[in-house]
Design a protein around this motif. Structure first.
Motif, PDB file in Angstrom:
ATOM      1  N   THR A   1       0.834  -1.198   0.000  1.00 18.60           N
ATOM      2  CA  THR A   1       0.000   0.000   0.000  1.00 18.60           C
ATOM      3  C   THR A   1       0.874   1.255   0.000  1.00 18.60           C
ATOM      4  O   THR A   1       2.049   1.215   0.355  1.00 18.60           O
TER       5      THR A   1
ATOM      6  N   THR B   1     -10.038   6.099  -3.083  1.00 17.65           N
ATOM      7  CA  THR B   1     -10.262   6.324  -1.650  1.00 17.65           C
ATOM      8  C   THR B   1     -10.176   7.796  -1.261  1.00 17.65           C
ATOM      9  O   THR B   1     -10.724   8.193  -0.233  1.00 17.65           O
TER      10      THR B   1
ATOM     11  N   ALA C   1      -8.803   7.957   6.750  1.00 17.19           N
ATOM     12  CA  ALA C   1      -9.893   7.102   6.274  1.00 17.19           C
ATOM     13  C   ALA C   1      -9.471   6.320   5.032  1.00 17.19           C
ATOM     14  O   ALA C   1      -9.837   5.144   4.867  1.00 17.19           O
ATOM     15  N   ALA C   2      -8.705   6.955   4.154  1.00 16.91           N
ATOM     16  CA  ALA C   2      -8.233   6.281   2.942  1.00 16.91           C
ATOM     17  C   ALA C   2      -7.288   5.141   3.286  1.00 16.91           C
ATOM     18  O   ALA C   2      -7.355   4.055   2.696  1.00 16.91           O
TER      19      ALA C   2
ATOM     20  N   LYS D   1      -9.312   2.201   4.532  1.00 22.72           N
ATOM     21  CA  LYS D   1     -10.043   1.527   3.457  1.00 22.72           C
ATOM     22  C   LYS D   1      -9.135   0.580   2.682  1.00 22.72           C
ATOM     23  O   LYS D   1      -9.509  -0.569   2.392  1.00 22.72           O
ATOM     24  N   VAL D   2      -7.937   1.045   2.358  1.00 24.19           N
ATOM     25  CA  VAL D   2      -7.003   0.213   1.581  1.00 24.19           C
ATOM     26  C   VAL D   2      -6.520  -0.975   2.418  1.00 24.19           C
ATOM     27  O   VAL D   2      -6.463  -2.114   1.935  1.00 24.19           O
TER      28      VAL D   2
ATOM     29  N   ASN E   1      -8.021  -2.428   4.919  1.00 22.91           N
ATOM     30  CA  ASN E   1      -9.124  -3.378   5.075  1.00 22.91           C
ATOM     31  C   ASN E   1      -9.322  -4.211   3.807  1.00 22.91           C
ATOM     32  O   ASN E   1      -9.600  -5.413   3.881  1.00 22.91           O
ATOM     33  N   LEU E   2      -9.179  -3.580   2.666  1.00 27.60           N
ATOM     34  CA  LEU E   2      -9.297  -4.305   1.407  1.00 27.60           C
ATOM     35  C   LEU E   2      -8.221  -5.388   1.308  1.00 27.60           C
ATOM     36  O   LEU E   2      -8.500  -6.523   0.891  1.00 27.60           O
TER      37      LEU E   2
ATOM     38  N   ASP F   1      -9.087  -8.180   3.638  1.00 25.56           N
ATOM     39  CA  ASP F   1     -10.146  -8.989   3.031  1.00 25.56           C
ATOM     40  C   ASP F   1      -9.533  -9.992   2.044  1.00 25.56           C
ATOM     41  O   ASP F   1      -9.952 -11.152   1.978  1.00 25.56           O
TER      42      ASP F   1
ATOM     43  N   TYR G   1     -10.062  -7.008  13.117  1.00 22.97           N
ATOM     44  CA  TYR G   1     -10.563  -7.222  11.760  1.00 22.97           C
ATOM     45  C   TYR G   1     -10.327  -8.659  11.304  1.00 22.97           C
ATOM     46  O   TYR G   1     -11.143  -9.234  10.587  1.00 22.97           O
TER      47      TYR G   1
END
Length: 341
Positions: free
Chosen positions: A13, A87, A104-105, A108-109, A111-112, A115, A152
């Motif tokens: 990232t 994002t 926040a961005a 989001k990354v 968490n992706l 996942d 998470y």
């Protein structure tokens, strides 16, 4: 015949958009042979990736993918894959400042990527520096990113950060809490758990038989109980229990000398009792090369130990060494995870 290279999928990232992360990743992915032992996928905003390359003075060719699930199926992994996500917009970012939109961005990354790990598409994650203040402004509910990762990913066992410098790794029994609370969370169980975890993690990173040292809590190791009894009542029994279980561990050693032993090669891991007991020493030994490993998670997650360096963001001065070291550890641990899956 040489055994085939195990190529784990490593998600990378760009980190906090207002810091040095995008520049660092551009420098990392321009390193010769970087794709030789890993199937790399960069996850982030397209405009931010372009900006990072411009700041670094690098041009990195990537291969677009539509999802993390596509990465392992690539016939040709000679180029890093790039999963573009939206994002944050360029106009939302003010360089060198902690901002909610940036935090926040980042969440989001990350968490992706997690996942993807939960779905079996990602074997390890290496993230560029983030900023805790920005992340809390952007929605982080925990004291740090490690606790967010653990929740998470559904971790119920012991977890802690490792800080590494070359062949030396450190763990800590307590982390991001006020120093006045460090004694209250010190326990034999936590020392045993931290030691077992760093021992197993070093093995997963390629060290078959690491030697572990445990730090004392009080000055001079308590001076036989004159300057505190934590060594006698808690730490020494933990060390005895660890030895009985077969882990090669010594201590407790006074904190002001334990790193001298490690520097001289006697130990590859040190378990410290609280955050700064180990952080100060290891950052003095090599601030620009250190790595943070998120220990105890079901997927290896690493990052350079330094921060977002807002003071030099956008100036093209970022040193890639720690990021490169973080990537190498992610590769080794990801390969081990893939091999045992």
């Amino acid at each position: 015949m040489e055994s085939p290279v195990i190529a784990p999928v490593i998600a990378i990232t760009l980190g906090d958009a207002a810091g040095i992360g995008p520049e660092l990743i551009a420098r990392l992915l321009s390193q010769p042979g970087i794709t030789a032992r890993a199937n790399i996928v960069l996850v982030g905003d397209a405009w931010l990736w372009q900006e990072g390359q411009a700041i670094a003075g690098q041009s990195v060719t990537t291969q677009a993918v539509n999802s993390l699930a596509d990465v392992r199926q690539r016939a040709d992994r000679s180029l890093p894959a790039f999963l573009a996500v939206n994002t944050i917009a360029r106009e939302q970012v003010q360089r060198s400042q902690a901002q909610a939109a940036c935090g926040a961005a980042v969440l989001k990354v990350l968490n992706l990527c997690m996942d993807g790990a939960k779905a079996g598409a990602v074997d390890a994650i290496c993230f560029a520096p983030l900023n805790k203040q920005a992340m809390k402004l952007g929605g982080l509910k925990h004291e740090d990113e490690l606790h967010h990762f653990a929740e998470y990913l559904g971790v119920t066992g012991y977890f802690c950060e490792f800080n590494t410098l070359g062949d030396l790794w450190t763990a800590r029994v307590s982390s991001h809490i006020p120093l006045k609370d460090a004694a209250s969370v010190l326990s034999q169980e936590r020392i045993v758990a931290a030691t077992e975890l760093i021992y197993r993690s070093l093995q997963a990173s390629g060290n078959a038989n690491p030697q572990v040292a445990v730090a004392a809590f009080n000055p001079h190791g308590g001076d036989g109980g004159v300057c505190g009894r934590e060594e006698i009542d808690i730490i020494e029994p933990a060390v005895k229990a660890l030895r009985a279980s077969g882990i090669p561990v010594d201590g407790p050693f006074p904190a002001d000398t334990i790193f001298l032993k490690a520097r001289d090669g006697l130990y590859q891991a040190i378990v410290t009792m609280y955050h700064d007991q180990g952080q100060i020493a290891i950052k003095l030994m090599g601030f620009s090369k250190g790595v943070t490993v998120q220990g105890g998670l079901p997927v290896p997650i690493t990052t350079p130990a330094h921060g977002t360096a807002y003071d030099i963001a956008g100036k093209g001065q970022a040193d890639v060494n720690a990021t490169l070291n973080a990537f190498k550890i992610a590769q080794r641990m990801g390969a081990a995870r893939l091999q045992t899956a």
